[in-house]
Design a protein around this motif. Structure first.
Motif, PDB file in Angstrom:
ATOM      1  N   GLU A 113      -7.125 -25.601 -27.497  1.00 38.50           N
ATOM      2  CA  GLU A 113      -7.832 -25.636 -28.771  1.00 38.50           C
ATOM      3  C   GLU A 113      -9.311 -25.647 -28.400  1.00 38.50           C
ATOM      4  O   GLU A 113      -9.782 -26.565 -27.723  1.00 38.50           O
ATOM      5  CB  GLU A 113      -7.452 -26.880 -29.555  1.00 38.50           C
ATOM      6  CG  GLU A 113      -8.037 -26.899 -30.937  1.00 38.50           C
ATOM      7  CD  GLU A 113      -7.623 -28.131 -31.723  1.00 38.50           C
ATOM      8  OE1 GLU A 113      -8.469 -28.615 -32.489  1.00 38.50           O
ATOM      9  OE2 GLU A 113      -6.477 -28.600 -31.570  1.00 38.50           O
ATOM     10  N   HIS A 161     -11.257 -28.611 -26.833  1.00 39.36           N
ATOM     11  CA  HIS A 161     -11.029 -29.833 -27.603  1.00 39.36           C
ATOM     12  C   HIS A 161      -9.685 -30.460 -27.266  1.00 39.36           C
ATOM     13  O   HIS A 161      -9.542 -31.678 -27.371  1.00 39.36           O
ATOM     14  CB  HIS A 161     -11.105 -29.539 -29.106  1.00 39.36           C
ATOM     15  CG  HIS A 161     -12.494 -29.273 -29.580  1.00 39.36           C
ATOM     16  ND1 HIS A 161     -13.232 -30.211 -30.252  1.00 39.36           N
ATOM     17  CD2 HIS A 161     -13.288 -28.179 -29.459  1.00 39.36           C
ATOM     18  CE1 HIS A 161     -14.423 -29.712 -30.536  1.00 39.36           C
ATOM     19  NE2 HIS A 161     -14.480 -28.474 -30.070  1.00 39.36           N
ATOM     20  N   GLN A 181      -6.920 -21.019 -29.026  1.00 44.19           N
ATOM     21  CA  GLN A 181      -6.865 -21.144 -30.482  1.00 44.19           C
ATOM     22  C   GLN A 181      -8.145 -21.818 -30.959  1.00 44.19           C
ATOM     23  O   GLN A 181      -8.584 -22.815 -30.379  1.00 44.19           O
ATOM     24  CB  GLN A 181      -5.650 -21.983 -30.875  1.00 44.19           C
ATOM     25  CG  GLN A 181      -5.484 -22.167 -32.363  1.00 44.19           C
ATOM     26  CD  GLN A 181      -4.298 -23.066 -32.681  1.00 44.19           C
ATOM     27  OE1 GLN A 181      -4.071 -24.063 -32.010  1.00 44.19           O
ATOM     28  NE2 GLN A 181      -3.538 -22.688 -33.694  1.00 44.19           N
ATOM     29  N   GLU A 182      -8.724 -21.261 -32.006  1.00 42.46           N
ATOM     30  CA  GLU A 182      -9.995 -21.781 -32.507  1.00 42.46           C
ATOM     31  C   GLU A 182      -9.831 -23.143 -33.177  1.00 42.46           C
ATOM     32  O   GLU A 182      -9.014 -23.310 -34.081  1.00 42.46           O
ATOM     33  CB  GLU A 182     -10.607 -20.788 -33.487  1.00 42.46           C
ATOM     34  CG  GLU A 182     -12.008 -21.126 -33.892  1.00 42.46           C
ATOM     35  CD  GLU A 182     -12.650 -19.972 -34.648  1.00 42.46           C
ATOM     36  OE1 GLU A 182     -13.827 -19.707 -34.384  1.00 42.46           O
ATOM     37  OE2 GLU A 182     -11.972 -19.336 -35.482  1.00 42.46           O
ATOM     38  N   HIS A 183     -10.610 -24.100 -32.708  1.00 43.79           N
ATOM     39  CA  HIS A 183     -10.637 -25.438 -33.300  1.00 43.79           C
ATOM     40  C   HIS A 183     -11.108 -25.331 -34.743  1.00 43.79           C
ATOM     41  O   HIS A 183     -12.084 -24.676 -35.039  1.00 43.79           O
ATOM     42  CB  HIS A 183     -11.589 -26.326 -32.484  1.00 43.79           C
ATOM     43  CG  HIS A 183     -11.761 -27.698 -33.013  1.00 43.79           C
ATOM     44  ND1 HIS A 183     -10.761 -28.634 -32.961  1.00 43.79           N
ATOM     45  CD2 HIS A 183     -12.814 -28.307 -33.596  1.00 43.79           C
ATOM     46  CE1 HIS A 183     -11.198 -29.757 -33.493  1.00 43.79           C
ATOM     47  NE2 HIS A 183     -12.440 -29.587 -33.886  1.00 43.79           N
ATOM     48  N   GLY A 240      -7.748 -22.609 -36.581  1.00 44.33           N
ATOM     49  CA  GLY A 240      -6.410 -22.346 -36.074  1.00 44.33           C
ATOM     50  C   GLY A 240      -6.183 -20.897 -35.689  1.00 44.33           C
ATOM     51  O   GLY A 240      -5.100 -20.517 -35.259  1.00 44.33           O
ATOM     52  N   ARG A 264      -2.664 -28.349 -24.656  1.00 39.43           N
ATOM     53  CA  ARG A 264      -1.269 -28.610 -25.018  1.00 39.43           C
ATOM     54  C   ARG A 264      -0.365 -27.659 -24.246  1.00 39.43           C
ATOM     55  O   ARG A 264      -0.807 -26.633 -23.749  1.00 39.43           O
ATOM     56  CB  ARG A 264      -1.053 -28.405 -26.516  1.00 39.43           C
ATOM     57  CG  ARG A 264      -1.904 -29.300 -27.372  1.00 39.43           C
ATOM     58  CD  ARG A 264      -1.666 -29.039 -28.830  1.00 39.43           C
ATOM     59  NE  ARG A 264      -2.612 -29.821 -29.622  1.00 39.43           N
ATOM     60  CZ  ARG A 264      -2.791 -29.662 -30.898  1.00 39.43           C
ATOM     61  NH1 ARG A 264      -2.108 -28.758 -31.562  1.00 39.43           N
ATOM     62  NH2 ARG A 264      -3.660 -30.408 -31.541  1.00 39.43           N
ATOM     63  N   GLU A 291     -13.633 -24.530 -29.152  1.00 39.72           N
ATOM     64  CA  GLU A 291     -14.776 -24.118 -29.967  1.00 39.72           C
ATOM     65  C   GLU A 291     -15.330 -22.876 -29.288  1.00 39.72           C
ATOM     66  O   GLU A 291     -15.722 -22.921 -28.117  1.00 39.72           O
ATOM     67  CB  GLU A 291     -15.833 -25.213 -29.991  1.00 39.72           C
ATOM     68  CG  GLU A 291     -17.142 -24.791 -30.626  1.00 39.72           C
ATOM     69  CD  GLU A 291     -18.279 -25.747 -30.293  1.00 39.72           C
ATOM     70  OE1 GLU A 291     -19.436 -25.289 -30.341  1.00 39.72           O
ATOM     71  OE2 GLU A 291     -18.031 -26.918 -29.962  1.00 39.72           O
TER      72      GLU A 291
END
Length: 139
Positions: A91, A77, A26-28, A31, A80, A93
């Protein structure tokens, strides 16, 4: 449970019978869901250690450091897990703005329209042949 407990953090996950777990990138910031890939224990351990996404490539049957051929690395980043501990969420970049081997920003570039057809809704940002220069471009 502490991350300092050697492998306790890896043991807490519900690995599949093949030793893999799905991983969503998922893109920091935005989202946006960029891609889904697979991880084994070593891939997740290396991801945590290096701060860069490492996956298990089922087609290559080996570890795959995201961006090793394309240069489009994912800097992690956060790591989870879901409520059942059977999916990892990274998450990231997305370096270079391209996550998909098709040259698009993300892998979810097709949408089902009302007629029941899959249509492309996102442009190719860079020709995959220019990205991979003849290298295998699949996951």
């Amino acid at each position: 449970m502490s991350l300092n407990d050697d492998n306790a953090w890896l043991d807490a996950l519900a690995w599949g019978p093949d030793g893999l777990i799905p991983a969503i990138a998922q893109e920091h910031g935005s989202g946006s869901v960029l891609m889904l890939a697979w991880m084994n224990r070593e891939a997740l351990r290396l991801t945590r250690e290096t701060g860069h996404a490492v996956y298990w490539s089922r087609s290559r049957a080996r570890l795959w450091h995201k961006g090793e051929e394309s240069g489009h690395q994912q800097v992690v980043h956060a790591i989870r897990i879901d409520c059942d501990a059977d999916v990892v969420l990274l998450e990231v970049e997305q370096r270079g703005g391209i996550a998909c081997h098709t040259g698009r920003h993300d892998c979810f570039y097709r949408a089902l329209n009302p007629a029941g057809d899959w249509v492309e809704i996102a442009p190719v940002l860079k020709d995959p042949t220019a990205i991979y220069q003849g290298a295998q471009s699949g996951i």
